[in-house]
Design a protein around this motif. Structure first.
Motif, PDB file in Angstrom:
ATOM      1  N   GLY A  36    -109.723  39.753  19.905  1.00 48.92           N
ATOM      2  CA  GLY A  36    -109.062  38.466  19.725  1.00 48.92           C
ATOM      3  C   GLY A  36    -108.655  38.196  18.287  1.00 48.92           C
ATOM      4  N   GLY A 230    -107.996  44.841  29.191  1.00 49.50           N
ATOM      5  CA  GLY A 230    -108.267  43.714  28.294  1.00 49.50           C
ATOM      6  C   GLY A 230    -108.261  42.392  29.023  1.00 49.50           C
TER       7      GLY A 230
ATOM      8  N   LEU B  32    -103.622  31.574  18.798  1.00 46.71           N
ATOM      9  CA  LEU B  32    -104.352  32.420  19.747  1.00 46.71           C
ATOM     10  C   LEU B  32    -105.690  32.804  19.134  1.00 46.71           C
ATOM     11  N   ILE B  33    -106.767  32.542  19.847  1.00 37.06           N
ATOM     12  CA  ILE B  33    -108.115  32.881  19.353  1.00 37.06           C
ATOM     13  C   ILE B  33    -108.885  33.616  20.462  1.00 37.06           C
ATOM     14  N   PRO B  34    -109.970  34.311  20.113  1.00 39.09           N
ATOM     15  CA  PRO B  34    -110.775  34.961  21.160  1.00 39.09           C
ATOM     16  C   PRO B  34    -111.330  33.917  22.127  1.00 39.09           C
ATOM     17  N   CYS B  43    -112.626  39.497  27.591  1.00 40.72           N
ATOM     18  CA  CYS B  43    -112.508  39.895  26.194  1.00 40.72           C
ATOM     19  C   CYS B  43    -111.148  39.519  25.609  1.00 40.72           C
ATOM     20  N   GLY B  44    -110.411  38.661  26.296  1.00 40.51           N
ATOM     21  CA  GLY B  44    -109.048  38.378  25.863  1.00 40.51           C
ATOM     22  C   GLY B  44    -108.938  37.226  24.873  1.00 40.51           C
ATOM     23  N   VAL B  45    -107.738  36.684  24.787  1.00 32.71           N
ATOM     24  CA  VAL B  45    -107.476  35.576  23.882  1.00 32.71           C
ATOM     25  C   VAL B  45    -107.104  34.324  24.679  1.00 32.71           C
TER      26      VAL B  45
END
Lengths: 385, 74
Positions: A36, A230, B32-34, B43-45
């Motif tokens: 991220g 992902g 956009l952040i984790p 595990c995306g954003v």
């Protein structure tokens, strides 16, 4: 050096392509859509923007239905192996590359019925012949848009309308035409469009894919490769949505960055300008080669040709001619069967093959004139020997 | 007053990137952040935005026919 092998890989590349790849290598470099952090997000953005540019170029309904693969072969395999099942019927032309014929022959051994509509000796698939072949229920029609052997283009809009009317999906192999001629999936009745990045789109090798139109049943297309995306990482089953479902594993992000630069170059230059220049080069090649004694041209009809021309010479075999052009004249071209035995059979040049000159937008008129001089000289000398 | 942050969650990074683009076109400040662990194990954003803009953001997504999973407070 004169490079006339653009139908295999375009070279040189526009500066925009090298710049996009250099920027990625120096400033981004990270894994897209996995972590991220900001570089990962930047890498994801590079891929997303390339999807959007390609969707705009091809008149695709949704950038998320632009699926990346390593080349047009990957895109074609995804469409053919992903959608066809034993018992299905698929119809194709007599001008196909092995990237279509080999998956089809493999599917045939699994019970898919494969039918080939013969093409004319110039390489044209007659829409009436296709219509007749579609009297029996057919699931898919797959057609090579532009021949990699003689540059002959098919009337895809008409063929697509016929395929759709018969209830079949229309898959177009645009390996030779994407970036060279205007393609609009909606207007041209295309359900699935396979493209490669490294020819007319001016990207690097290892880029390409499949654009899936609205009518194509994405939900029943099987992925060819399963793995990490992902997304939906808590599940051990493949995600259902595009493009993730079809793009497992870390992609060729630096290549896709370059491809994005290539598509931007095309959109800025304008397809009509590219087409105008390449059409002039095609005319110069056909007129020039056609006027040389002992040269036989395998020409496409003038109104539907790319700047790719195949010929043979009475004086020298294709492989000898190719070697002389390279060693004595610094002219690089491709000889032989061009992975397309089916097309060479249709054109009457099987099994000896041909010499192929393929120009691109960055080829000059001087390049063509020098190549014609060389062939003229070799044809004369070779015959004396 | 301390700014309150919300996040929009998506199925995939591609959708989150499309969301980012749509919001920027409408001048909604996004990043956009984790994805925070308590919201998803993915595990995306996700897309962070000021909570005051939630209605605007929903309208932008609706107009752009953009699918999203959820909107949550940080």
């Amino acid at each position: 050096m004169i490079y006339l092998d653009n139908a295999a890989t375009s070279f040189p590349k526009p500066a925009a392509v090298r710049d996009a790849m250099t920027t990625f290598a120096l400033e981004i470099g990270a894994n897209p859509g996995r972590s991220g952090h900001r570089l990962s997000v930047d890498a994801g953005r590079v891929i997303y923007e390339t999807r959007e540019s390609l969707a705009a170029l091809f008149g695709a309904c949704d950038p998320l239905r632009v699926l990346f693969a390593a080349n047009a072969t990957g895109g074609l395999n995804q469409a053919l192996l992903g959608l066809l099942r034993p018992g299905d019927r698929v119809v194709t032309s007599g001008m196909e590359h092995n990237s279509v014929m080999r998956p089809l022959r493999a599917l045939e051994s699994d019970g898919v019925r494969v039918r080939v509509v013969p093409s004319s000796p110039e390489g044209v698939l007659d829409p009436d012949d296709l219509r007749r072949m579609l009297r029996e229920k057919t699931d898919m029609v797959v057609v090579n848009h532009g021949s990699n052997v003689n540059g002959c283009m098919q009337m895809i809009r008409e063929l697509g309308a016929i395929a759709r009317r018969a209830g079949a999906l229309f898959l177009v192999d645009a390996a030779q035409t994407a970036g060279c001629v205007d393609i609009d999936m909606e207007r041209d009745n295309i359900d699935l469009l396979a493209f490669t990045g490294h020819k007319g789109l001016y990207g690097p090798q290892g880029t390409g894919g499949l654009v899936v139109g609205e009518r194509a049943p994405l939900e029943r297309m099987r992925p060819l490769i399963y793995g990490g995306t992902g997304s939906r990482s808590e599940f051990e089953t493949q995600p259902e949505f595009a493009p993730d479902r079809f793009e497992s594993g870390t992609p060729n992000t630096i290549g896709i960055a370059g491809l994005g630069g290539g598509v931007r170059f095309i959109l800025e230059t304008g397809l009509s300008e590219i087409r105008r220049h390449e059409d002039e080069l095609a005319a110069a090649l056909v007129d020039g080669l056609g006027s040389i004694d002992g040269v036989r041209l395998y020409a496409a009809p003038p109104e539907r040709r790319l700047s790719t021309v195949s010929f043979t010479s009475e004086a020298l075999s294709p492989s000898e001619l190719g070697l002389c052009l390279d060693e004595e004249f610094d002219i690089l071209c491709r000889v032989g069967l061009h992975c397309s035995p089916s097309a060479h059979r249709s054109l009457g040049s099987f099994p000896e093959g041909t010499v192929r000159f393929s120009a691109g937008y960055l080829t000059s008129h001087d390049d063509i004139a020098a190549a014609l001089d060389a062939v003229r000289l070799l044809s004369r000398e070779g015959r004396r020997a | 007053m301390k700014e309150e942050w919300c996040v929009a969650l998506f199925h995939s990074t591609s959708l989150a990137l499309r969301g980012e683009k749509l919001c920027r076109e409408e001048k909604i400040s996004v990043k956009l952040i984790p994805v925070p662990r308590r919201l998803s194990s993915d595990c995306g954003v996700c897309l962070r935005f000021p909570c005051v803009d939630e209605d605007r953001l929903r309208a932008v997504f609706a107009a752009g026919a953009l699918e999203f999973d959820d909107i949550a407070r940080l």
